[in-house]
Write a protein that holds these residues in place. Structure first.
Motif, PDB file in Angstrom:
ATOM      1  N   TRP A  62       0.708  -1.264  -0.219  1.00 44.81           N
ATOM      2  CA  TRP A  62      -0.270   0.120  -0.389  1.00 44.81           C
ATOM      3  C   TRP A  62       0.946   0.996   0.278  1.00 44.81           C
ATOM      4  CZ3 TRP A  62      -4.774  -0.870  -0.936  1.00 44.81           C
ATOM      5  CH2 TRP A  62      -5.165  -1.942  -1.165  1.00 44.81           C
ATOM      6  N   ASP A  64       0.433   4.748  -0.461  1.00 44.29           N
ATOM      7  CA  ASP A  64       0.048   6.027   0.186  1.00 44.29           C
ATOM      8  C   ASP A  64       0.543   5.639   2.040  1.00 44.29           C
ATOM      9  OD1 ASP A  64      -0.216   7.097  -2.132  1.00 44.29           O
ATOM     10  OD2 ASP A  64      -2.794   6.573  -1.970  1.00 44.29           O
ATOM     11  N   GLU A  65       0.036   4.249   2.682  1.00 39.03           N
ATOM     12  CA  GLU A  65       0.700   4.733   4.123  1.00 39.03           C
ATOM     13  C   GLU A  65       2.024   3.078   3.694  1.00 39.03           C
ATOM     14  OE1 GLU A  65      -1.605   2.803   2.113  1.00 39.03           O
ATOM     15  OE2 GLU A  65      -3.727   3.778   2.909  1.00 39.03           O
ATOM     16  N   CYS A  66       2.606   3.353   2.634  1.00 43.74           N
ATOM     17  CA  CYS A  66       4.420   3.085   2.917  1.00 43.74           C
ATOM     18  C   CYS A  66       3.818   1.123   4.344  1.00 43.74           C
ATOM     19  CB  CYS A  66       4.914   3.878   3.674  1.00 43.74           C
ATOM     20  SG  CYS A  66       6.509   2.859   3.491  1.00 43.74           S
ATOM     21  N   ALA A  67       2.785   0.461   3.438  1.00 41.59           N
ATOM     22  CA  ALA A  67       2.335  -0.887   4.813  1.00 41.59           C
ATOM     23  C   ALA A  67       2.603  -2.024   3.340  1.00 41.59           C
ATOM     24  CB  ALA A  67       1.646  -0.456   5.306  1.00 41.59           C
ATOM     25  N   GLU A  69       0.360  -5.338   3.817  1.00 36.97           N
ATOM     26  CA  GLU A  69      -0.588  -6.158   3.970  1.00 36.97           C
ATOM     27  C   GLU A  69      -0.453  -7.736   4.252  1.00 36.97           C
ATOM     28  OE1 GLU A  69      -5.368  -7.084   3.329  1.00 36.97           O
ATOM     29  OE2 GLU A  69      -4.982  -4.672   2.676  1.00 36.97           O
ATOM     30  N   SER A  76      -1.682  -5.020   8.808  1.00 32.02           N
ATOM     31  CA  SER A  76      -0.631  -4.508   7.188  1.00 32.02           C
ATOM     32  C   SER A  76       0.326  -3.957   8.248  1.00 32.02           C
ATOM     33  CB  SER A  76      -1.416  -3.616   7.077  1.00 32.02           C
ATOM     34  OG  SER A  76      -1.621  -2.291   7.058  1.00 32.02           O
ATOM     35  N   ASP A  78       3.892  -1.319   8.964  1.00 37.88           N
ATOM     36  CA  ASP A  78       4.180  -0.085   8.671  1.00 37.88           C
ATOM     37  C   ASP A  78       6.013  -0.615   8.328  1.00 37.88           C
ATOM     38  OD1 ASP A  78       5.801   2.329   8.697  1.00 37.88           O
ATOM     39  OD2 ASP A  78       4.282   3.353   9.066  1.00 37.88           O
ATOM     40  N   ARG A  80       8.967   1.815   7.307  1.00 38.31           N
ATOM     41  CA  ARG A  80       9.502   2.242   8.150  1.00 38.31           C
ATOM     42  C   ARG A  80       9.709   1.410   9.019  1.00 38.31           C
ATOM     43  NH1 ARG A  80       6.178   6.744   6.021  1.00 38.31           N
ATOM     44  NH2 ARG A  80       4.263   5.205   6.540  1.00 38.31           N
ATOM     45  N   ASN A  85      -0.581  -1.989  11.749  1.00 44.36           N
ATOM     46  CA  ASN A  85      -1.526  -0.738  11.367  1.00 44.36           C
ATOM     47  C   ASN A  85      -2.501  -1.628  11.907  1.00 44.36           C
ATOM     48  OD1 ASN A  85       0.820   0.749  10.500  1.00 44.36           O
ATOM     49  ND2 ASN A  85       0.412   0.064   8.663  1.00 44.36           N
ATOM     50  N   CYS A  86      -3.575  -2.426  12.237  1.00 44.60           N
ATOM     51  CA  CYS A  86      -4.401  -2.662  12.682  1.00 44.60           C
ATOM     52  C   CYS A  86      -5.059  -4.479  12.882  1.00 44.60           C
ATOM     53  CB  CYS A  86      -5.225  -3.009  11.040  1.00 44.60           C
ATOM     54  SG  CYS A  86      -4.633  -3.707   9.585  1.00 44.60           S
TER      55      CYS A  86
END
Length: 110
Positions: A62, A64-67, A69, A76, A78, A80, A85-86
């Motif tokens: 992803w 836009d989220e730099c993720a 999944e 997902s 991160d 970095r 994230n969830c």
């Protein structure tokens, strides 16, 4: 004996080997690494989902989220920080420093 300033690096691939917006798995010196590419940036995290040991490289990037999944239960991470994230994952995965040299994409191993 190496000093802290002497990082042990391992070349994973060449810059063009991982398409933009995708991830690939690499096994290096006992480390299972998911290498993701977003544009000209590369990110390396541990390839095992901290929820149930599925390969994160088989999942979705992803940008836009730099993720990245997980394909199994949709947690997902991160790219970095390695933090989830969830849910259902609650524990982070390792993050590896990337070093680019010419066309080589390498990671710094602990």
């Amino acid at each position: 004996m190496s000093t802290p300033d002497e990082a042990r690096t391992a070349v994973l691939c060449q810059r063009g080997d991982v398409p933009d917006g995708e991830a690939r798995r690499f096994d290096v010196d006992g480390h299972r690494i998911a290498l993701a590419r977003i544009g000209e940036d590369y990110y390396a995290i541990g390839d095992r989902c901290s929820h149930q040991n599925y390969s994160l490289a088989d999942g979705w990037v992803w940008p836009d989220e730099c993720a990245l999944e997980c394909p199994q239960h949709s947690s997902s991470f991160d790219l970095r920080t390695g933090k989830p994230n969830c849910f259902p994952a609650t524990q982070p995965v390792p993050v590896y420093e990337i070093r680019l040299s010419g066309d080589d994409v390498a990671v710094v191993l602990p």
